[in-house]
Design an enzyme around this catalytic site. Sequence first.
Site, PDB file in Angstrom:
ATOM      1  N   VAL A  19       0.744  -1.217  -0.019  1.00 23.07           N
ATOM      2  CA  VAL A  19       0.151   0.082   0.018  1.00 23.07           C
ATOM      3  C   VAL A  19       0.663   1.190   0.069  1.00 23.07           C
ATOM      4  O   VAL A  19       0.558   2.290  -0.656  1.00 23.07           O
ATOM      5  CB  VAL A  19      -0.929   0.105   1.341  1.00 23.07           C
ATOM      6  CG1 VAL A  19      -1.748   1.095   1.387  1.00 23.07           C
ATOM      7  CG2 VAL A  19      -1.877  -1.127   1.089  1.00 23.07           C
ATOM      8  N   VAL A 171     -11.265   0.243   6.661  1.00 26.96           N
ATOM      9  CA  VAL A 171     -12.771  -0.443   6.589  1.00 26.96           C
ATOM     10  C   VAL A 171     -12.782  -0.334   4.940  1.00 26.96           C
ATOM     11  O   VAL A 171     -13.261   0.815   4.433  1.00 26.96           O
ATOM     12  CB  VAL A 171     -13.750   0.050   7.271  1.00 26.96           C
ATOM     13  CG1 VAL A 171     -14.810  -0.787   7.020  1.00 26.96           C
ATOM     14  CG2 VAL A 171     -13.323  -0.091   8.692  1.00 26.96           C
ATOM     15  N   LEU A 175     -13.381   2.320  -0.342  1.00 31.14           N
ATOM     16  CA  LEU A 175     -14.779   2.662  -0.130  1.00 31.14           C
ATOM     17  C   LEU A 175     -15.209   3.807   0.934  1.00 31.14           C
ATOM     18  O   LEU A 175     -14.590   3.932   1.992  1.00 31.14           O
ATOM     19  CB  LEU A 175     -15.404   1.359   0.124  1.00 31.14           C
ATOM     20  CG  LEU A 175     -15.675   0.199  -1.100  1.00 31.14           C
ATOM     21  CD1 LEU A 175     -16.546  -0.890  -0.420  1.00 31.14           C
ATOM     22  CD2 LEU A 175     -16.307   0.723  -2.286  1.00 31.14           C
ATOM     23  N   GLY A 226      -6.237 -16.289  -5.576  1.00 29.40           N
ATOM     24  CA  GLY A 226      -5.526 -15.502  -4.635  1.00 29.40           C
ATOM     25  C   GLY A 226      -6.310 -14.376  -4.255  1.00 29.40           C
ATOM     26  O   GLY A 226      -5.897 -13.462  -3.554  1.00 29.40           O
ATOM     27  N   ASP A 240      -9.972 -10.494  10.860  1.00 32.51           N
ATOM     28  CA  ASP A 240      -9.822  -9.463  10.099  1.00 32.51           C
ATOM     29  C   ASP A 240     -11.124  -8.638   9.727  1.00 32.51           C
ATOM     30  O   ASP A 240     -11.105  -7.438  10.028  1.00 32.51           O
ATOM     31  CB  ASP A 240      -9.382  -9.663   8.635  1.00 32.51           C
ATOM     32  CG  ASP A 240      -8.965  -8.448   7.796  1.00 32.51           C
ATOM     33  OD1 ASP A 240      -8.133  -7.500   8.260  1.00 32.51           O
ATOM     34  OD2 ASP A 240      -9.345  -8.256   6.814  1.00 32.51           O
ATOM     35  N   LYS A 244     -12.229  -4.715  11.691  1.00 35.15           N
ATOM     36  CA  LYS A 244     -12.960  -3.617  10.893  1.00 35.15           C
ATOM     37  C   LYS A 244     -14.087  -3.322  11.572  1.00 35.15           C
ATOM     38  O   LYS A 244     -14.738  -1.971  11.737  1.00 35.15           O
ATOM     39  CB  LYS A 244     -13.324  -4.187   9.435  1.00 35.15           C
ATOM     40  CG  LYS A 244     -12.078  -4.021   8.587  1.00 35.15           C
ATOM     41  CD  LYS A 244     -12.493  -4.894   7.396  1.00 35.15           C
ATOM     42  CE  LYS A 244     -11.246  -5.147   6.619  1.00 35.15           C
ATOM     43  NZ  LYS A 244     -11.293  -5.991   5.182  1.00 35.15           N
ATOM     44  N   GLY A 361      -7.065  -4.367  -2.264  1.00 30.31           N
ATOM     45  CA  GLY A 361      -6.381  -4.204  -3.353  1.00 30.31           C
ATOM     46  C   GLY A 361      -5.389  -3.026  -2.638  1.00 30.31           C
ATOM     47  O   GLY A 361      -5.769  -1.844  -2.233  1.00 30.31           O
TER      48      GLY A 361
END
Lengths: 384, 384
Positions: A19, A171, A175, A226, A240, A244, A361
């Site tokens: 990232v 989160v 988005l 993947g 995970d 969030k 991503g």
Amino acid sequence: MPAPVKSVLPVVLLGCGGVGRYLLRHIVSCRPLHANQGVAIRVVGVADSSSLLVADDVHSSGLDDALLTQLCAAKAAGSPLSALLGQGHCQLFQNPEARSKVIDAATMLGRTTGLVLVDCSATYDTVSLLKDAVDHGCCIVLANKKPLTGAYEDFQKLVSNFRRIRFESTVGAGLPVIASATRIIASGDPVSCIVGSLSGTLGYVMSELEDGKKFSEVVKKAKSLGYTEPDPRDDLGGMDVARKALILARLLGQQISMDNINVESLYPSELGPDAVSTEDFLESGLVQLDKSMEERVKAASSRGNVLRYVCEIGSTGCQVGLKEVPKDSALGRLRGSDNVVEIYSRCYESSPLVIQGAGAGNDTTAAGVLADIIDLQDLFRKTA
Amino acid sequence: MPAPVKSVLPVVLLGCGGVGRYLLRHIVSCRPLHANQGVAIRVVGVADSSSLLVADDVHSSGLDDALLTQLCAAKAAGSPLSALLGQGHCQLFQNPEARSKVIDAATMLGRTTGLVLVDCSATYDTVSLLKDAVDHGCCIVLANKKPLTGAYEDFQKLVSNFRRIRFESTVGAGLPVIASATRIIASGDPVSCIVGSLSGTLGYVMSELEDGKKFSEVVKKAKSLGYTEPDPRDDLGGMDVARKALILARLLGQQISMDNINVESLYPSELGPDAVSTEDFLESGLVQLDKSMEERVKAASSRGNVLRYVCEIGSTGCQVGLKEVPKDSALGRLRGSDNVVEIYSRCYESSPLVIQGAGAGNDTTAAGVLADIIDLQDLFRKTA
């Protein structure tokens, strides 16, 4: 002709893996766009887990774009930051000196021209540095969920000046979930409930089960695509999603911690990492889960529902696990690996505000981080 | 203990009909919430189409909450602002003096402590006042679409200092459409296309047609449910959707005007208001449209599609009208009167970012306006 620069945002980036690298690339490629908007991002330092590369004079300059581009290439190739020494007007510091150099920059810039600490790492280790930075008047932008999901006191400290922190990308990647919930809350429209499918992996798995496929096969397919972590139990365990959910619950004002969240794991402890290797889990463990999952899917279907792995944050607390939802709700219609979040409030009471899209991503997550940084610009405007 | 107030936002409200009244109520009821966040909204003036009620001393005080509450009650009962004279520390000015008093306030406050002009009217008449206010350094918040959908030069002028204008509630009421698109653009993720169903009325009508109902019956049902304007042709003509589309297109950088938008009307000019009365249209006009609409719905269905009345803003321009969309897309799955917007970009390429929810209503629209006002607070912070 670009607008005169009215706002300069000095940034120190913590974490330059996936990232973080995308963020640096976006910052460099967005220079003309941001110049047009009268804002400039000055990257004064970049840290990985062992060292810090910092501009010679953080007051007046940043690491130049050629160096940032080299840095991205070096990190992508697995080289350490030290490989970049001698490439520009910068200095390298190893831990623990690196940490004190970040504090130096925070002390110099925090209250005057502002300094944004951007955490794109995936560790709890940044928390104390971030808390110190808050004391120095710095802004915080997080893609890293962990500083917000540890002790409640840490969360409270980090958000104590709420206008100086952004954490959209913790989160649903880019988005606009946090931004939208924050807008709704600020308008005095109390959010009563948030329900979300916040794992692309589990969203994919649960929607594929509707077609009658076996759980074990769908999980293996997800792994081959993947979508999962190397050990799919890291997804199937739900931790995970729980992190969030905790961030959203705390955003809504719940003073809770991970211990207060009921997290349903999709595998029993007998098939956990302590008992069974990844290979054995994939070879013979997963298949043991097929029958009970098939029964649950069928039972839901008989009621016109489908199963989704969701987080649910309401007035009664916070749950994470499988939930039956109507087939024709936003959650029920979800296919593939998109995330979806439903926000209920006075204005969105019978029919929720729904936000849906790719929730993972590096590119998308970094874009969310960059939007967060830009959103801070009015705090450090040169002139009215 | 509430945080010390760090940001005071003086506001002049233009238009105190439905949305404006809700806004004033929200402002009053949110006082404790905003105090906790260190922000205070000071309503220094409220104008309707003929006069302006303004605080005695706009520098140091606003209209008090008791007066604002009375004002809401008076406007709801159809009384003019002048009915409130003598109720508090305020003065009343009739047009055209009212306008110059707003400019006085803008001159005094605009550049120093800030002044937010909030336009909740539904007229083009506010444009010149808003443009003058921009020159005085004021912020602008709009629920009124018209100032942004007139001459391109007016739009350009109003958004010339983009950090000082918000207009979320012009598209989809409180839905975070503009805020989300602005975030995406700021992150250097170019928006390639926006497709939206931005009329709750037409969304309802088109989704009901899927069940084989007649167009004329569905429109009459929508009217009886209060979904349509008194003359449903005001919805069926598509001009309201076209105004929203134009705002989105201009947000994406298209230098276009209403003339450049292809707007498909759902009734022919022979059945327009100039030729046929509302009563006759409802009695005998509508039914003439049933057959062709039924054929289009069937043709779409034969291709696995449904019809939606959408706006489509892409690189090739801007269209508004009926479009066949896949049944299982976000648009295709839409039922009832919700709005839905799909945003396509590099990060949301194959699967769009989708925002869905109630896109109309005074409460929701006013909540969006209030969130916009609060979002401006960092421009006028007292201390760093």
